[in-house]
Structure formats: C-alpha cells, structure tokens
Design a protein around this motif. Structure first.
Motif, PDB file in Angstrom:
ATOM      1  N   LYS A 147       0.809  -1.219   0.000  1.00  0.00           N
ATOM      2  CA  LYS A 147       0.000   0.000   0.000  1.00  0.00           C
ATOM      3  C   LYS A 147       0.850   1.281   0.000  1.00  0.00           C
ATOM      4  N   GLU A 148       2.086   1.205   0.529  1.00  0.00           N
ATOM      5  CA  GLU A 148       2.951   2.386   0.563  1.00  0.00           C
ATOM      6  C   GLU A 148       3.326   2.869  -0.831  1.00  0.00           C
ATOM      7  N   ASP A 149       3.151   2.005  -1.838  1.00  0.00           N
ATOM      8  CA  ASP A 149       3.490   2.390  -3.206  1.00  0.00           C
ATOM      9  C   ASP A 149       2.393   3.216  -3.867  1.00  0.00           C
ATOM     10  N   LEU A 150       1.252   3.327  -3.213  1.00  0.00           N
ATOM     11  CA  LEU A 150       0.143   4.079  -3.780  1.00  0.00           C
ATOM     12  C   LEU A 150       0.178   5.537  -3.319  1.00  0.00           C
ATOM     13  N   GLN A 154      -4.449  10.019  -3.576  1.00  0.00           N
ATOM     14  CA  GLN A 154      -5.467   9.127  -4.139  1.00  0.00           C
ATOM     15  C   GLN A 154      -6.144   8.324  -3.037  1.00  0.00           C
ATOM     16  N   PHE A 155      -5.351   7.846  -2.075  1.00  0.00           N
ATOM     17  CA  PHE A 155      -5.901   7.105  -0.936  1.00  0.00           C
ATOM     18  C   PHE A 155      -6.939   7.955  -0.198  1.00  0.00           C
ATOM     19  N   PHE A 156      -6.602   9.227   0.013  1.00  0.00           N
ATOM     20  CA  PHE A 156      -7.472  10.132   0.753  1.00  0.00           C
ATOM     21  C   PHE A 156      -8.818  10.294   0.052  1.00  0.00           C
ATOM     22  N   PHE A 157      -8.779  10.560  -1.265  1.00  0.00           N
ATOM     23  CA  PHE A 157     -10.025  10.763  -1.995  1.00  0.00           C
ATOM     24  C   PHE A 157     -10.822   9.465  -2.137  1.00  0.00           C
ATOM     25  N   MET A 158     -10.126   8.327  -2.230  1.00  0.00           N
ATOM     26  CA  MET A 158     -10.842   7.065  -2.294  1.00  0.00           C
ATOM     27  C   MET A 158     -11.538   6.772  -0.970  1.00  0.00           C
ATOM     28  N   ALA A 208     -13.852  -1.899  -6.191  1.00  0.00           N
ATOM     29  CA  ALA A 208     -12.392  -1.986  -6.279  1.00  0.00           C
ATOM     30  C   ALA A 208     -11.734  -0.751  -5.661  1.00  0.00           C
ATOM     31  N   LEU A 209     -12.252   0.428  -5.981  1.00  0.00           N
ATOM     32  CA  LEU A 209     -11.686   1.653  -5.400  1.00  0.00           C
ATOM     33  C   LEU A 209     -11.837   1.659  -3.884  1.00  0.00           C
ATOM     34  N   LYS A 210     -12.994   1.232  -3.412  1.00  0.00           N
ATOM     35  CA  LYS A 210     -13.221   1.181  -1.963  1.00  0.00           C
ATOM     36  C   LYS A 210     -12.263   0.193  -1.304  1.00  0.00           C
ATOM     37  N   SER A 211     -12.079  -0.981  -1.928  1.00  0.00           N
ATOM     38  CA  SER A 211     -11.211  -2.007  -1.341  1.00  0.00           C
ATOM     39  C   SER A 211      -9.746  -1.578  -1.353  1.00  0.00           C
ATOM     40  N   ILE A 212      -9.335  -0.857  -2.407  1.00  0.00           N
ATOM     41  CA  ILE A 212      -7.953  -0.354  -2.463  1.00  0.00           C
ATOM     42  C   ILE A 212      -7.717   0.633  -1.329  1.00  0.00           C
ATOM     43  N   ALA A 213      -8.725   1.482  -1.061  1.00  0.00           N
ATOM     44  CA  ALA A 213      -8.595   2.489  -0.002  1.00  0.00           C
ATOM     45  C   ALA A 213      -8.375   1.854   1.367  1.00  0.00           C
ATOM     46  N   HIS A 214      -8.806   0.597   1.526  1.00  0.00           N
ATOM     47  CA  HIS A 214      -8.644  -0.087   2.812  1.00  0.00           C
ATOM     48  C   HIS A 214      -7.658  -1.257   2.737  1.00  0.00           C
ATOM     49  N   TRP A 215      -6.918  -1.315   1.644  1.00  0.00           N
ATOM     50  CA  TRP A 215      -5.915  -2.379   1.494  1.00  0.00           C
ATOM     51  C   TRP A 215      -4.797  -2.124   2.492  1.00  0.00           C
TER      52      TRP A 215
END
Length: 271
Positions: A147-150, A154-158, A208-215
């Motif tokens: 997740k640190e590579d994201l 983007q994480f914040f808005f997701m 998918a966007l929601k799940s990435i935000a909590h990955w």
C-alpha cells in the motif's frame, strides 16, 4: 537355433536345386548370429521395451487483468511455450476486502506452483492470492507490491468515497483528460482505452476503489518482479520501486510496450 531356422540354406536337402557356395553360407549364418546377438543385448537393457518418456509439461501462467477488464489487455504479450489461463473477474460481495475476494477467486487456479502475472488492480489481487497459495514466480505490470506504493492523495479521496457520486456514464467515457491520464497517445491506444472503459462494470469499479482504499498489505511478496512505466500517472512511477522501468511507458504500456515487457518476463521465468 539359427542353423535350424536357416536349415534349408545351411544344410540343403537332396533334390533341392540350391547352388550356394559353402563360404557364402557360412558368411550368412555368421552375420545372422551377430544380428540376433545384438538384438538380444538391446532387449536385455532395463526400459528398452518401454514407451518413450513423456515430455515435460508446460508451465502454467495465470493472468489477472486490470480493474474489471478482460484478457484482451494481454493480447500483445509474446510468451510462447506456456499454458495460459486468464482469470475471470467474479462479482464482489458487499463490504468484501481484497483479501477475502482473493480467497474466492483463487479457486480458478488449479495448477500447483503456478506463475502469476497481474496488471494494475489485477496485480494487487495477485499479491493477495500469492499470500494464500504457493507461487513459483510473479510479475506485476503497472501495479504495486504494497500500500505504501500508492499515492496518499489518491488514498485520501478514495477513502472519502467521492467515486460514488460520479455517474457511471461518465466513468465509461473517454476524452483528452482520460487519454492523458492513462497514457493513451496513439489512435490505437485511445481505441483500446475506449473499449476498456465502455466494458467496465461500474459496481465492480466502485468496489475496487473502496477495497484499495482499505488495502493494508505492508509486505513485499517473494519471487516477484515489478515492471513500471516512467510516464505512469495512474500509479505514479516516483512512488514505486520497480525492478524494471520502461522509459515513456504509461499505464497502458502492456499494449504499446509489449515486446519489451515480454522479453523481461521470458528472461525472468527462464532464470
């Protein structure tokens, strides 16, 4: 035994009109004995009468495409000599995490110690799958290891969930902004991007966007290489630490940089 078999030649009976020189008869009998001896020796070797050994089975590659995309995204890759299986996306369950989703989709992998290739979001799912099964080697294209590579913005808005208020019809459209964002410069790339977005499952896209935000993965997977483009804007190149950087490669480089990517994968799988 040889003499009996060839008795009519070595010892012709009376009345037979056989005119064979004695030296010729001796020579023929001697050579026949040698041939039988060689055959007997060959047949006595273990396994001489067995069927040939089977050729080694092809290694299997499982492909995880981008967010909801189909296998056509990999059509330009050249990986001969492998059995290729393209993972089919399955509907996500409400509030399902990527880890839980990977636990269900991994049922499509039936070969032990497979090779995995994950593209974009498919790479994230492949990472989670690799934590649940034994994987020989894995390749991430335009994707991330943890997740640190994201991008934190983007994480914040997701996490805010702003993607939920964007009409689906807009998410399926392409324009100069989406073309630039995904690195679609040529008409061919723009056509491919248009096709991908038009076929996007909006409900899957939002999950998918929601799940990435909590990955929450913080560990880099083993036996994995990462291939990334220097011009990738979807997953910023400056934030990742790939093993291979493709100069000028955007998020769609699997289309327009396929020859270079194919060479890297073939070399890695052959090591």
């Amino acid at each position: 035994m040889i003499e009996l078999f060839f008795g009519n030649i070595a010892n012709p009976k009376e009345g037979h009109n056989v005119n064979i020189n004695k030296k010729v008869r001796k020579y023929m009998v001697k050579n026949v004995k040698v041939i039988f001896f060689v055959l007997l020796m060959f047949l006595s070797f273990p396994g001489a009468s067995q069927a040939p050994m089977e050729t080694a089975k092809e290694k299997t590659i499982y492909f995880f495409s981008g967010m909801g995309a189909d296998s056509s995204v990999f059509k330009n890759l050249k990986l001969p000599g492998y059995h290729k299986v393209y993972i089919s996306w399955i509907p996500a369950l409400p509030n399902e995490s990527i880890t839980e989703y990977a636990g269900r989709i991994k049922s499509q992998i039936t070969t032990p110690n497979p090779y995995l290739i994950g593209l974009s979001f498919g790479g994230i799912v492949a990472v989670e799958v690799s934590k649940q099964i034994e994987v020989e080697k894995m390749v991430l294209i335009s994707s991330v290891r943890k997740k640190e590579d994201l991008n934190k913005v983007q994480f914040f808005f997701m996490r805010l969930g702003l993607y939920r208020i964007i009409p689906g019809i807009l998410l399926r459209r392409t324009n100069f902004l989406t073309n630039s964002y995904f690195g679609a410069r040529s008409q061919k790339d723009k056509k491919e991007l248009k096709k991908l977005l038009q076929n996007t499952d909006i409900s899957f896209f939002r999950w998918a966007l929601k799940s990435i935000a909590h990955w929450d993965n913080t560990e880099s997977p083993e036996r994995t290489i990462q291939i990334h483009g220097t011009a990738d804007r979807v997953i910023a190149s400056r934030l990742v630490h790939p093993d291979y950087r493709i100069k000028g490669g955007g998020h769609l480089m699997v289309f327009n940089k396929a020859d270079t990517i194919s060479r890297i994968i073939r070399h890695y799988f052959h090591e």
